[in-house]
Motif scaffolding. Structure first.
Motif, short mmCIF file in Angstrom:
data_model
loop_
_atom_site.label_atom_id
_atom_site.label_comp_id
_atom_site.label_asym_id
_atom_site.label_seq_id
_atom_site.Cartn_x
_atom_site.Cartn_y
_atom_site.Cartn_z
N GLU A 78 38.06 32.37 35.11
CA GLU A 78 37.15 32.75 35.59
C GLU A 78 37.20 34.23 35.61
O GLU A 78 36.31 34.17 35.23
N ASN A 79 38.72 34.53 35.18
CA ASN A 79 38.36 35.68 34.72
C ASN A 79 37.39 36.45 33.33
O ASN A 79 36.72 37.67 32.88
N ALA A 80 37.66 35.51 32.60
CA ALA A 80 37.05 35.94 30.90
C ALA A 80 35.99 35.52 30.91
O ALA A 80 35.04 36.53 30.26
N LEU A 81 35.34 34.18 31.70
CA LEU A 81 33.95 33.87 31.56
C LEU A 81 33.24 35.41 32.88
O LEU A 81 32.40 35.73 32.47
N LEU A 82 33.95 36.08 34.04
CA LEU A 82 33.35 36.87 34.05
C LEU A 82 32.83 38.53 33.76
O LEU A 82 31.99 38.95 33.65
N ARG A 83 34.13 38.36 32.36
CA ARG A 83 33.98 39.63 31.94
C ARG A 83 32.91 39.25 30.46
O ARG A 83 32.12 40.13 30.50
N GLN A 84 32.63 38.12 30.27
CA GLN A 84 31.32 37.21 29.07
C GLN A 84 30.34 38.07 29.82
O GLN A 84 29.08 37.73 29.02
N GLU A 85 30.23 37.15 31.70
CA GLU A 85 29.15 37.62 32.06
C GLU A 85 28.29 39.17 32.31
O GLU A 85 27.47 39.23 32.34
N LYS A 92 25.27 48.81 31.27
CA LYS A 92 25.56 50.58 32.05
C LYS A 92 26.61 50.15 32.52
O LYS A 92 26.90 51.60 32.76
N GLY A 93 27.34 49.39 32.56
CA GLY A 93 28.61 49.79 32.72
C GLY A 93 28.61 49.51 34.41
O GLY A 93 29.27 50.25 35.16
N ARG A 94 27.84 49.29 35.21
CA ARG A 94 28.00 49.51 36.80
C ARG A 94 28.61 48.81 38.43
O ARG A 94 28.93 49.25 38.78
N LEU A 95 29.27 47.47 36.94
CA LEU A 95 30.14 46.09 38.16
C LEU A 95 31.45 46.60 37.29
O LEU A 95 32.06 46.30 36.13
N LEU A 96 32.53 47.07 38.26
CA LEU A 96 33.76 47.23 37.75
C LEU A 96 34.84 46.16 38.06
O LEU A 96 34.63 45.76 39.12
N GLN A 97 34.81 45.37 36.86
CA GLN A 97 35.75 44.38 36.79
C GLN A 97 37.31 43.98 37.32
O GLN A 97 37.76 44.63 37.15
N PHE A 98 37.50 43.35 38.59
CA PHE A 98 39.52 43.35 38.86
C PHE A 98 39.77 41.73 38.68
O PHE A 98 38.80 40.78 38.64
N ALA A 99 40.35 41.51 37.65
CA ALA A 99 41.13 40.23 37.88
C ALA A 99 41.73 39.88 38.67
O ALA A 99 42.86 40.53 39.71
N MET A 100 41.04 38.55 39.34
CA MET A 100 41.71 37.64 40.22
C MET A 100 43.06 37.16 40.08
O MET A 100 43.52 36.55 38.75
N PHE A 101 44.56 36.67 40.94
CA PHE A 101 45.56 36.87 40.28
C PHE A 101 45.72 36.07 41.46
O PHE A 101 46.13 35.74 42.83
N ASP A 102 46.98 34.37 41.53
CA ASP A 102 47.68 34.29 42.16
C ASP A 102 49.34 34.26 42.21
O ASP A 102 49.77 34.22 40.74
N PRO A 103 49.70 35.30 43.39
CA PRO A 103 51.71 35.12 43.13
C PRO A 103 52.51 34.29 43.63
O PRO A 103 53.45 34.73 43.30
N LEU A 113 47.51 35.74 30.21
CA LEU A 113 46.33 35.96 29.97
C LEU A 113 45.48 36.89 30.27
O LEU A 113 43.51 37.34 29.94
N ILE A 114 45.22 38.05 31.45
CA ILE A 114 44.69 39.29 31.75
C ILE A 114 45.53 40.37 30.72
O ILE A 114 44.35 40.69 30.63
N GLU A 115 46.07 40.48 30.07
CA GLU A 115 46.73 40.96 28.89
C GLU A 115 45.48 41.30 27.77
O GLU A 115 45.20 42.58 27.89
N PRO A 116 44.98 40.20 27.71
CA PRO A 116 43.77 40.84 27.19
C PRO A 116 43.04 41.19 27.38
O PRO A 116 41.52 42.02 26.30
N LEU A 117 42.58 41.45 28.61
CA LEU A 117 41.73 41.65 29.34
C LEU A 117 41.64 43.19 29.75
O LEU A 117 40.88 44.04 30.43
N LYS A 122 39.80 46.46 35.93
CA LYS A 122 39.68 47.87 35.92
C LYS A 122 40.98 47.48 37.42
O LYS A 122 41.40 49.09 37.59
N GLY A 123 41.45 46.57 37.41
CA GLY A 123 42.30 46.10 38.73
C GLY A 123 42.56 44.96 38.28
O GLY A 123 41.92 44.05 37.98
N LEU A 124 43.05 44.61 39.39
CA LEU A 124 43.58 43.08 40.29
C LEU A 124 43.15 42.72 41.87
O LEU A 124 42.76 43.58 42.31
#
Length: 310
Positions: A78-85, A92-103, A113-117, A122-124
């Motif tokens: 999901e995190n990588a697919l959202l980046r692709q979308e 214009k970069g109006r949408l600031l992506q946060f990566a979701m995680f499970d603690p 998996l998050i490190e390449p992004l 812009k956050g978690l």
């Protein structure tokens, strides 16, 4: 006038919710950008939906079980697919992506998996109620996720809860995690469920902000004395039949650290016997009804301070 931010939105799909008959279960970047343009919002924080495909959607739909599928890692797609979308639809970069995680599951694998992004995100973000994953794990074996945030200056957003039936996202635990990482900027969502004591604690912590996402739904829940919000004895004393006044009261107690967020598309929630329906336009109208100074504080100055450390 500064740019107006929506600090809490979801993009993607949730097959488990759909198969269970819950709604909403999907939203796209184009949907969100259209809503923003229609309602005068310049930028938005976004992240995937809450039950990722790494979990067995049929088991969730049939029995509510949270079962990680063999060979999968939470949010591994999901995190990588959202980046692709966003790369395709938001030039214009109006949408600031946060990566979701499970603690609670495969933390080191998630970090890898998050490190390449890094540099793109812009956050978690963590929504631990749906995936039944205790946020307090960030105080022990899930520390690498917070170390990732600290190393890369990433703000962090937590879903919060006060219901006794929710042991995974308790507001007290969220505040404890924020206190343990004073050099990380946190946003504790949903107005801390209107709990006055927790709001006062957040207001006194220099690294904690609080968003008002799904404010209209939470005001309705307060009027109904739902266990999803603070009980009457702990609830911030304000008139929840007047959501604009309630939001202004929350902003005042947070001392300039209240954030506006829609929770799109989860300003509505239909599940089992619950039916709460509001729109992006409803939430935005609430924002625009605030006095100009309050609107600029919660939708411009405070979001930029939380996101960028200004």
């Amino acid at each position: 006038m500064g740019r107006l931010y929506d600090v809490h939105t979801h993009i993607g799909t949730d097959l488990g919710f759909y198969l269970r008959g819950w709604w909403p279960y999907a939203a796209t970047a184009q949907d969100l950008l259209t809503q923003m343009d229609t309602n005068g919002i310049d930028r938005a924080v976004c992240f995937p939906f809450t039950l990722p495909s790494a979990f067995d959607s049929n088991a969730f739909a049939k029995t509510g079980d949270i079962k990680l599928q063999p060979g999968r890692v939470p949010f591994d797609r999901e995190n990588a697919l959202l980046r692709q979308e966003l790369d395709r639809l938001d030039p214009k970069g109006r949408l600031l992506q946060f990566a979701m995680f499970d603690p609670a599951r495969l933390v080191q694998e998630q970090v890898r998996l998050i490190e390449p992004l890094i540099g793109k995100i812009k956050g978690l973000k963590a929504q631990t109620t749906v995936i039944q994953s205790p946020i307090a794990r960030l105080l022990d074996d899930a520390k690498p996720l917070m170390e990732l945030a600290r190393e890369h200056n990433l703000p962090v957003l937590f879903h919060t809860a006060v219901s006794p039936n929710d042991s995974w996202a308790q507001a007290a635990d969220c505040l404890a995690v924020a206190g343990a990482y004073p050099d990380v900027r946190f946003n504790l969502a949903h107005s801390l469920r209107f709990d006055r004591e927790y709001l006062e604690m957040a207001g006194a912590m220099p690294n904690v902000w609080v968003d008002c996402s799904a404010h209209l739904a939470h005001c309705q829940l307060a009027r109904e004395n739902s266990p999803a919000v603070a009980a009457a004895g702990r609830r911030l004393l304000t008139d929840y039949s007047k959501p604009v006044e309630a939001l202004a009261a929350i902003a005042e107690i947070l001392k300039g650290k209240c954030l506006w967020g829609s929770d799109n598309p989860y300003m509505s929630w239909c599940a089992d016997t619950m039916r709460i329906i509001y729109s992006y336009a409803d939430e935005a109208a609430l924002l625009h009804a605030l006095p100009s100074a309050v609107r600029q504080q919660i939708a411009s100055a405070a979001p930029e301070a939380w996101l960028f450390g200004n």
